[in-house]
Design a protein around this motif. Structure first.
Motif, short mmCIF file in Angstrom:
data_model
loop_
_atom_site.label_atom_id
_atom_site.label_comp_id
_atom_site.label_asym_id
_atom_site.label_seq_id
_atom_site.Cartn_x
_atom_site.Cartn_y
_atom_site.Cartn_z
N PRO A 40 40.61 71.29 30.09
CA PRO A 40 39.66 71.25 28.97
C PRO A 40 38.30 71.80 29.40
CG PRO A 40 39.83 69.09 29.95
CD PRO A 40 40.83 69.96 30.68
N ALA A 41 37.45 72.04 28.41
CA ALA A 41 36.08 72.45 28.71
C ALA A 41 35.29 71.25 29.21
CB ALA A 41 35.43 73.04 27.46
N ALA A 42 34.22 71.52 29.91
CA ALA A 42 33.36 70.45 30.41
C ALA A 42 32.74 69.69 29.24
CB ALA A 42 32.27 71.02 31.31
N PRO A 43 32.61 68.37 29.35
CA PRO A 43 32.07 67.59 28.22
C PRO A 43 30.64 67.94 27.89
CG PRO A 43 32.27 66.22 30.18
CD PRO A 43 32.96 67.50 30.50
N SER A 44 29.85 68.34 28.86
CA SER A 44 28.45 68.68 28.61
C SER A 44 27.98 69.66 29.67
CB SER A 44 27.57 67.42 28.63
OG SER A 44 27.61 66.81 29.90
#
Length: 308
Positions: free
Chosen positions: A276-280
């Motif tokens: 997944p993409a980084a959360p922030s």
């Protein structure tokens, strides 16, 4: 000639069965203290025993009883009157607590929504203004999800943790040497980066150039978020990444931990790994564009791959 023992003239009285319990017998036979008995006898002689006989004493006793009853009745009435007030105050306090809790939940949802919005805006900015290196910048910063061939590394604590001799860690300062530590995870991740990994995630949490692996007691934190064993490390970096990692110094370190402390590990090649993409994303340095400058951003500073 033998002398006969003298014969007793009167036989001795038989011994009482309760002779050995003289104290208990005395208490049972004389339960009332002598002083009380004398006072009762004196009141009977004076005619003051029992209920009062004169009118004045009867009136005094009646007044005392009425006063005691009035005090008890007044206390009960005050308690009944105060009960609804206390219940209302308690109800108001409960309502206030619930309202404040609901307000805090709404604020937390707003903060989370704003965080997601900021992250999306940063990802779009990287995609639109990254120039020729937009895809590479998005990949290295963790702004986009990644799919591709890679490896799956699973690391877990030993079945029986305990003290052991010095092994590849160089010291046995902690009591549970069979427990995976934060610096072990740092070496595993750095080894994957150096072996050619392009994106890495631990237990579903995407790592970036600024990700930090630390410890809080026995727990391992990744960007201040605790992880629970077993630790599943997914890395995208092409085929045969597992072979390259096993041949590296960090791969040998992993095998040494397994042999010395019984840490359970497994690594396997994967045809498709989804990260997944980084959360922030955190913007460390921002500079305004000069007037009339072409669209785009300056070349990003070179940063060594790895996790501190």
């Amino acid at each position: 000639m033998s002398q006969q023992p003298p014969v007793r003239s009167t036989p001795s009285p038989p011994r009482r069965p309760d002779a050995s319990m003289s104290l208990l017998t005395n208490v049972m036979e004389h339960s009332l203290d002598d002083g009380y008995a004398e006072a009762a006898a004196r009141q009977e002689a004076d005619g003051t025993a029992g209920m009062p006989r004169t009118l004045r004493r009867k009136l005094g006793l009646a007044a005392c009883l009425v006063l005691a009853a009035a005090v008890v009745t007044l206390g009960a009435a005050n308690a009944r009157l105060a009960a609804p007030v206390v219940a209302k105050e308690r109800e108001k306090l409960v309502d206030r607590i619930q309202a404040e809790t609901a307000g805090a939940d709404r604020l937390e949802k707003d903060v989370e929504a704003l965080r997601v919005d900021v992250g999306e805006r940063q990802r779009k900015a990287l995609e639109q203004h990254g120039g020729d290196q937009a895809e590479l910048v998005s990949l290295l910063s963790g702004a986009t999800a990644v799919t591709g061939p890679g490896v799956k590394l699973v690391v877990d604590d030993a079945k029986e943790t305990g003290e052991g001799s010095d092994g590849p860690r160089g010291s046995s300062g902690f009591a549970d040497t069979g427990r995976v530590r934060d610096r072990d995870m740092q070496r595993f991740v750095n080894g994957l980066w150096q072996s050619g990994a392009e994106a890495v995630a631990i237990n579903g949490q995407r790592l970036t150039m600024l990700s930090a692996i630390r410890a809080a007691g026995d727990a391992i934190l990744v960007d201040n978020r605790p992880l629970a064993p077993p630790y599943t490390v997914l890395a995208v970096g092409g085929k045969h990444l597992d072979t390259t990692f096993n041949d590296s110094a960090d791969g040998q370190y992993l095998h040494a931990l397994q042999e010395s402390y019984g840490i359970r590990t497994s690594i396997a090649d994967q045809d498709e790994v989804r990260l997944p993409a980084a959360p922030s994303l955190i913007v460390r340095i921002a500079q305004p564009l000069a007037a009339g400058a072409a669209k785009g951003v300056a070349e990003p500073q070179k940063t060594e791959k790895g996790t501190s």
